[in-house]
Structures are given as structure tokens and as C-alpha cells.
Design an enzyme around this catalytic site. Sequence first.
Site, mmCIF file in Angstrom:
data_model
loop_
_atom_site.group_PDB
_atom_site.id
_atom_site.type_symbol
_atom_site.label_atom_id
_atom_site.label_comp_id
_atom_site.label_asym_id
_atom_site.label_seq_id
_atom_site.Cartn_x
_atom_site.Cartn_y
_atom_site.Cartn_z
ATOM 1 N N VAL A 64 0.838 -1.201 0.000
ATOM 2 C CA VAL A 64 0.000 0.000 0.000
ATOM 3 C C VAL A 64 0.872 1.251 0.000
ATOM 4 O O VAL A 64 0.716 2.136 0.819
ATOM 5 C CB VAL A 64 -1.017 0.004 1.172
ATOM 6 C CG1 VAL A 64 -2.174 -0.881 0.866
ATOM 7 C CG2 VAL A 64 -0.365 -0.422 2.479
ATOM 8 N N VAL A 67 0.918 3.684 -5.151
ATOM 9 C CA VAL A 67 -0.105 3.146 -6.064
ATOM 10 C C VAL A 67 -1.236 2.500 -5.255
ATOM 11 O O VAL A 67 -2.419 2.728 -5.513
ATOM 12 C CB VAL A 67 0.518 2.124 -7.041
ATOM 13 C CG1 VAL A 67 -0.541 1.505 -7.924
ATOM 14 C CG2 VAL A 67 1.594 2.793 -7.888
ATOM 15 N N THR A 90 3.269 -4.699 -5.133
ATOM 16 C CA THR A 90 4.652 -4.581 -4.678
ATOM 17 C C THR A 90 5.555 -4.829 -5.893
ATOM 18 O O THR A 90 5.070 -5.061 -6.998
ATOM 19 C CB THR A 90 4.982 -5.673 -3.640
ATOM 20 O OG1 THR A 90 5.043 -6.932 -4.309
ATOM 21 C CG2 THR A 90 3.939 -5.741 -2.551
ATOM 22 N N LYS A 109 5.889 -7.001 -11.924
ATOM 23 C CA LYS A 109 6.195 -7.620 -13.221
ATOM 24 C C LYS A 109 6.953 -8.938 -13.083
ATOM 25 O O LYS A 109 7.153 -9.645 -14.062
ATOM 26 C CB LYS A 109 7.103 -6.675 -14.022
ATOM 27 C CG LYS A 109 6.373 -5.545 -14.689
ATOM 28 C CD LYS A 109 7.274 -4.782 -15.604
ATOM 29 C CE LYS A 109 7.969 -3.609 -14.964
ATOM 30 N NZ LYS A 109 7.199 -2.577 -14.344
ATOM 31 N N VAL A 169 2.589 -3.469 -18.313
ATOM 32 C CA VAL A 169 3.069 -2.734 -19.488
ATOM 33 C C VAL A 169 2.204 -1.486 -19.660
ATOM 34 O O VAL A 169 0.983 -1.585 -19.807
ATOM 35 C CB VAL A 169 2.975 -3.599 -20.768
ATOM 36 C CG1 VAL A 169 3.495 -2.837 -21.980
ATOM 37 C CG2 VAL A 169 3.725 -4.913 -20.586
ATOM 38 N N LEU A 216 -2.643 1.990 -19.399
ATOM 39 C CA LEU A 216 -3.026 1.850 -20.812
ATOM 40 C C LEU A 216 -3.484 0.411 -21.096
ATOM 41 O O LEU A 216 -2.875 -0.537 -20.610
ATOM 42 C CB LEU A 216 -1.834 2.164 -21.729
ATOM 43 C CG LEU A 216 -1.270 3.583 -21.659
ATOM 44 C CD1 LEU A 216 -0.060 3.696 -22.600
ATOM 45 C CD2 LEU A 216 -2.331 4.603 -22.054
ATOM 46 N N GLY A 238 11.386 11.556 -8.723
ATOM 47 C CA GLY A 238 10.731 10.245 -8.586
ATOM 48 C C GLY A 238 10.411 9.573 -9.909
ATOM 49 O O GLY A 238 9.643 8.608 -9.939
ATOM 50 N N GLU A 265 13.928 4.905 -10.449
ATOM 51 C CA GLU A 265 14.149 4.191 -9.189
ATOM 52 C C GLU A 265 15.279 4.927 -8.462
ATOM 53 O O GLU A 265 16.038 5.684 -9.100
ATOM 54 C CB GLU A 265 14.634 2.759 -9.486
ATOM 55 C CG GLU A 265 13.650 1.899 -10.253
ATOM 56 C CD GLU A 265 12.428 1.523 -9.444
ATOM 57 O OE1 GLU A 265 12.550 1.357 -8.226
ATOM 58 O OE2 GLU A 265 11.342 1.428 -10.039
ATOM 59 N N LYS A 310 9.131 -5.585 -20.033
ATOM 60 C CA LYS A 310 7.816 -5.262 -20.591
ATOM 61 C C LYS A 310 7.639 -5.870 -21.976
ATOM 62 O O LYS A 310 6.602 -6.470 -22.276
ATOM 63 C CB LYS A 310 7.622 -3.743 -20.657
ATOM 64 C CG LYS A 310 7.467 -3.116 -19.285
ATOM 65 C CD LYS A 310 7.339 -1.608 -19.385
ATOM 66 C CE LYS A 310 7.319 -0.998 -17.990
ATOM 67 N NZ LYS A 310 7.366 0.447 -17.999
#
Length: 823
Positions: free
Chosen positions: A481, A484, A563, A587, A617, A621, A672, A675, A690
Site C-alpha cells: 500500500v 499506487v 509490490t 512484473k 506494461v 493503458l 521520482g 528508481e 515489458k
Amino acid sequence: MKILKFGGTSVGSAENINKVISILEQQSKDTNIAVVVSAVGGITDKLLEAANLACNKDLEYKQTYNAIWSQHSKVIEGLFENSDHDKNLKKSHEALYDLISEKLNELKSLLDGIYLINELSPKTKDKLLSFGEALSSTIIYHTLKSRQVDVAYKNAQELIVTDSNFNNAIVNFEITNINIQLYFNSNSNAIVLLPGFVSKSVHGEITTLGRGGSDYTAAIIAAAIDADELQIWTDVSGMYTTNPKLVKQAAPIVELSYQEAVELSHFGAKVLYPPTVMPVLKKKIPIVIKNTLDPEALGTTITENTQPNGSPVKGISNIENIALLTLQGNGMVGVPGFGKRLFETLAQEKINIVLITQSSSEHSICFGISDNDAKRAKEVIDTVFEYEIQLLKIDPIIVETDLSIIAVIGDKMKNHQGISGKMFSTLGKNNVNIRAIAQGASERNISAIIHKNDVKKALNSLHEQFFEIKTKQINLFITGVGNVGERLIEQIHQQKSYLKENFKISLKIAGLSNSRTMVVNDDGINLKHWKQQLENGEKASLKGFLNHVKKLNLRNSVFVDITANDAVANIYGDYLKHSISVVACNKIACSGNIEYYNELKILSRQYNAAFLFETNVGAGLPVIDTLNHLVTSGDKINTIQAVLSGSLNFIFNNFNAETTFYDVVKQAQEEGYTEPDPRIDLSGIDVARKVLILARESGHALELSDLESDNFLTNDAMEAASVEDFFKTLIKDETYYQSLFKSAEDKNCQLKFVAEFNNGKAKVGLQEIPEGHPFYNLKGKDNIVMFYTQRYPEQPMIIKGAGAGADVTASGLFADIIRIANN
Ligand SMILES: Nc1ncnc2c1ncn2[C@@H]1O[C@H](COP(=O)(O)OP(=O)(O)O)[C@@H](O)[C@H]1O
Ligand SMILES: N[C@@H](CC(=O)OP(=O)(O)O)C(=O)O
């Protein structure tokens, strides 16, 4: 005349008895009434408990006896709380107290006797149980008297005569009806109060009518005197569509036929004791189930005919503590008499069969009985069929315990096709394993035996299917949490009522976890205070969270991974195996080892649980969903070209001759966009993951190591031991980075980090994009994906828009959740 019966909760406290008294005063204005009362709530169980303890030489029985004492004394004190100010009331109070003490002393002697002789016969048990109703009726009668109500007391034992089948006596209606008629014909009081449940045998011994039997007492009286109505007053507003303690959405059924009520009560709708219906059915006396705690509520009316256009399914019931026994063997096929011997044996042992099924191959007979009888049933059946078992014609009987029966009930089900189809597909979709099925030829009841742990889920899903068809509840368990996750919770909070109203989707966050703490709540976490609740939660653990989710066993459960952690990704399989869907923005599972990715896809199909990862990805979108639609509709993906990194876009959109590469990367890090170690973005690994996912979703079994990656960073940058050292290399190698820019600028090109999939091969790298190319004008954090397919050979299908950011990523996750809800 009307008969009113008040159950254990209705007479369970002084407060409730006062409510009962107002109902009696109200109803006796219009007509004379007979009032049947049960024992004070929970007392029958306590009497049994005390007796069993005493019988087992356990002195704890004295504690239980004391608890019985204090429960009654509390009720009396509550009813006479003002007696100190009123002389007459005080006298009544004292007289009642003495009467109850006397009865309780009698009870004590009986319990002491059971303790001494170490034995509890069915006959003594009935004597003991009769104290419950004797105490409650005495209290209520004397309270009514003290309040000057026109009331008479009649001990039902003097009216209802039975055989000597203790604990479940059979009524002798010939004598009973005459007794009741004679008594009521000669009585003129506005109210007659009687204890329920208790009776006497023809030989004058105390008997009882079976647990829950006060309803039956009231029905017997109603039928004997042709009453106008039988009212059953309880603690819920009627007979519900299903057990309201297990299904929150259950609602009272306004009208039921006698047959439907019998089926529902037989199948566990505890609110009505099943034999109750028979006496009144013959006389066509309506039964009305009402709520003492809410007398204005409509309740349920049970009559002969119900509305012709009512719903075919009226209710869903369950019976707990069922064992399933299977008699099977080749020696049974085509040989008559097995069933007869089996059922005769059970009848001799007084073992009640709740459900029977036999396969048409005649190879096996299954039947459901109470768990308590299972051991005894196995012993007697194995003995009866010992010879056949020795000859290997049949197997020793198989016993499965910890089961429950659920049943869908309704008179008009026979005229509607597809009800059993709906019932079993709903159970199947929710991963409820069905051990046996039975449907009577009347088609008024379709029953299934399932594991007891699945009952709540089964009742809720069936209830949703048959009574709430329009709302589908989705139970979310979110882990992670951060930015996002927080946005997703906000979005859900904001959209909840809109979704419910317009799309009949009811979203509930039933569990939350971060790396430190976790919280789960069957009723849903209050989204206004989720942070506090999470903070005060128990210590987080991945297995612990999974166990909670499994134990809650809620329908349409979805595990949401927000996460970037591999341990979380590694647990998806365990969720899917329990038919819990997985939605991930992480991912790792889809871009890691292909075996795991394939395994998750298989588990998702096998266990009918979705595995969705749209946000892997392009954030929000609809890239993967679109790709899946193309593939499933038969299109072939030839080429995918894409810019998939918001951070790299930001860097190359801002990097030029007037800036330094160092400054731009530093700014991206500080704001930000990257990373904390910007190399994770700059090395292109994230983009590679991706495009790998897109290749896999297009049907190509690629591994990350199959991808060609054209790294534009210097070796020094890649090898720098710390982030700080990495930044130092950017300053040192500025000329090199400027040369990349200059080369592109000279050709009037823009630098873009491009991912490409073509002819089964994928690669990522920095490219010089000429003016006019769709990538050329890409702004800010935007992503773009171009699909060249068999159906889009020259002009590609293009998806473009913000490809990073907490809000859009959260909305991508939200879209996956809605996809599951709409499925
Ligand atoms: N389908 C159903 N409709 C109503 N109540 C049900 C149903 N299934 C189970 N129940 C349970 O039955 C209870 C009422 O029965 P019971 O405790 O015997 O009442 P009483 O003590 O008034 O006789 C309710 O509180 C409810 O929890
Ligand atoms: N007191 C008895 C009889 C009864 O009918 O009770 P209730 O109305 O509370 O279900 C029992 O508990 O079995």
C-alpha cells in the site's frame, strides 16, 4: 382465537419479556390468545450441559447450575426493578423468587442424583429439560399477574399426551385434542399462558417434543381449537431467504407455502421446528413468523397458496454436521435387496437418513446422516454385510465426516429449467467441491453435500445467484500500500457506490498488508480509517496473509499485488490453487522464468481464477487487454514497436546541448521518475521485461536472456559500486552522452529508448527517431505501443498515453478488478 409462541431469545431477558408483554397486551385487545413460551434463551443447552457433566462425575456441573440460577435471577430482578416502591409489587416479587428457588432446588436435587448414580437415562433427561420451560413460564405468568393482566396458567403437560419415546415423543392426537378443546372451551381468560416443549406420556411420565419443540406445542394447540392464526415470535423478522447469520444479504420471505416452509425448516432454517407445520396445514391455519424485537416488521406468512408469480427459488438452507456414508461394490449391481437390508438396519438403530443418492449403475448407494450417528452406522452396517465384505462383493462402508448439506428450495422450481444448472455452476465457479447430489421428484428441493468449511461461501454465492442476481460482490485482498496502493484504495472508496448502483458490482476490501503489518476483516475494512487499522494489525507475513484469505473462504476473492517483490510474486500459485484470482502490477512473475509464467496461466484456467497484470506494461493503458483480444480473435502479431519507459522519456526529452546528462538524470531521480538507483531504468532492464511480457502474450516462449539489449550507458557507469559513484561517471563521460545527442540532432532525430518485437525476436535499445515517426513527438511520461498485425499490416494499431504515475497505475489495477467482476 390466536396462538402466539415466544422463543428462547424473546424470553431471554427482562427487556425482551417486557416487549413480549406489550405484544400480548396489544393482541389480547382484539381476541383471546394462548401464549406458549420456551425456556429462557440458552437454558435448555445449559441444563443438558449440567446433566452431562454430572453424569460424567464432573463437579463442574455445579458451576453450570449456578449459571442457570443467576440467569433466571437476573431476569426476575429486571422485571421487578421498581418493586421497592410498590408494596404489592414487592410481595409478588418475593413470592416469585420463592417459587423459582423452590423449582431450582428441585433441579439441584435431580442433578445431584445424576451425579451420584452416574447415569442419565432419556427419561431423566426429559424430566430435567422440562425445568427450562417450567421456570420461564412461571416467571412470565407471575409478572403478568403482578401487572394485573387477565391471564391463566395451564401446564401443557396436562394437555399434550404422548408415547414414551423420551426426548422426541410422538403425540397422541386423539387424547391431546380432546384435552385441549375441553380446557379452552371452559376457559374465559383473555390470555392463557403455557410452557412449550413439555408433555406427558399416557403413563404420566414427563416427555418432551424434541429440541425446538415449543413451536410444535403451539401448533398442536392451534390445530386442536381451530385457531385463526399461529404466530411464532422469534429474534428475526421471519423466515429468511437463507440463514441470516451466515449471509448478510439474506432477507425475510414475505410469503411461503406450507410445503416450502417444511422443506426450509427441515433443511436447517432453525426458525421453525419442522413438525410444526403438519397440524396446522390440515386445518389451513396461517402461520406468521414475527420478530419480538421489531414487532412492526412484516414477517413471513405461511399459507396454502402463495402468489402465482413469486420467484421459483424461495430459500436456501443448510444442515450442519453431516456424515456421508457410501456402500459400494460390484456385487451390488443388479442384485435386489441391498437397499432394503441397508435401510432396515439403519431404521432398527433409529438412525435418521437425511439424504440418499444411488447411481444408476447400482454400484453404490450414498446416504447422509448426522455426524453423531456415523460411527454407530458404520459398525452395524459392516456387521450386517460382513459376509458380502468377506467375499469381496462389497467394500466396508466408507465414512466421510465434516460435511454439510445445502439445499435450494421452492415450489415452482419444477416449472423452471436451469435452476440446478445455475446452482451447480455457481458452486463450481466458486471452487466448492460437491460430494453428493439429491433432487426429489417433486423438484421442490435440490440438495448437495459439501465440506463444512465451504458452507458460508456456498450460501453466499447461491444467495447472490438466486436473490441478488444483480449485485456481484468482489472481495479484495491487497498487498503493498505504497503510492499506487493508496491511490487504488482511494479510487475504490470513491467509486464504490457508483459501481454498486450502476453496474451492480459490490467491491469490498477484506484484507490489507504491507511489509510490516496486515489486517483482514470479513465485513470489509472501513476505507475511511484503513491506515490506522493496518497500523494496528498483526505482524505481516505472506503465508499468514494467504492463510487468512483461505480461511475466510469468501466468494470472488482477488489477491492484488502492488509490490515489486519476488517473494510476493512467488506465492501467486498458492492463491490460484484456491480459486483466488490474482491481479498484479508486480512484473516479476510474468517476466521471470517462463515455466512459472506458464504454470500460473495453467492454474488460472484449471481453478477458474483470473490472473491479470495489465499494469505490467504501460501502467493504465489497455495494452495487454488489447493484445489478448487481437490474439484470441485470431489475429497474428507481426511486429510490436514501443516506447515503454516514462523515466527514459523524461530524460531524453529534457537532455540537449544546453543541459548535462548528469543534471537531467539527477532531476529525474529527485522527482521520482526513476528508481533510487537510476541504472535500473537506464540499463533498459525494465523495458526489456515489458517487451518480454508482450512477446509472451503474443504466444512466443521467450526468456529475458533471449532479448537483445543495446545498453547505452558506459561500462564505468554500469560497474560503479554506488549510486554516488554512478553519478560521478556521468560527469566524467558527459562528452560521450553529448555525442549521442549530437548524432541524433544532426540527423534531425529524437533519441528514444525503443522496445521492439519482430518475427519472434525482441530487443531494446536507444534509437534515433526521425521527424514524422509516431515516436518523434512523444511527450513527458507518455508511452506508445504500435501493433503491426495480420489485420493491421501497414497502419499499426497504436495505444498511447501516460505510461507511469500512481493514479494511472491504480486505475489500471482497478480495470483488472472490474474485468474480473464482469466475467
Ligand atoms: N432461513 C432462516 N430464516 C430465519 N432464521 C434462520 C434461518 N436459518 C437459520 N436461522 C436462525 O434461526 C434463529 C431462530 O431460531 P431459534 O434460535 O430456534 O429461535 P427461537 O429461540 O425464537 O425459537 C435465527 O436467529 C436465525 O439465526
Ligand atoms: N427450549 C427448547 C424448546 C424450544 O422450542 O426452544 P426455542 O423456541 O428457543 O427454539 C429447546 O431449546 O430446544
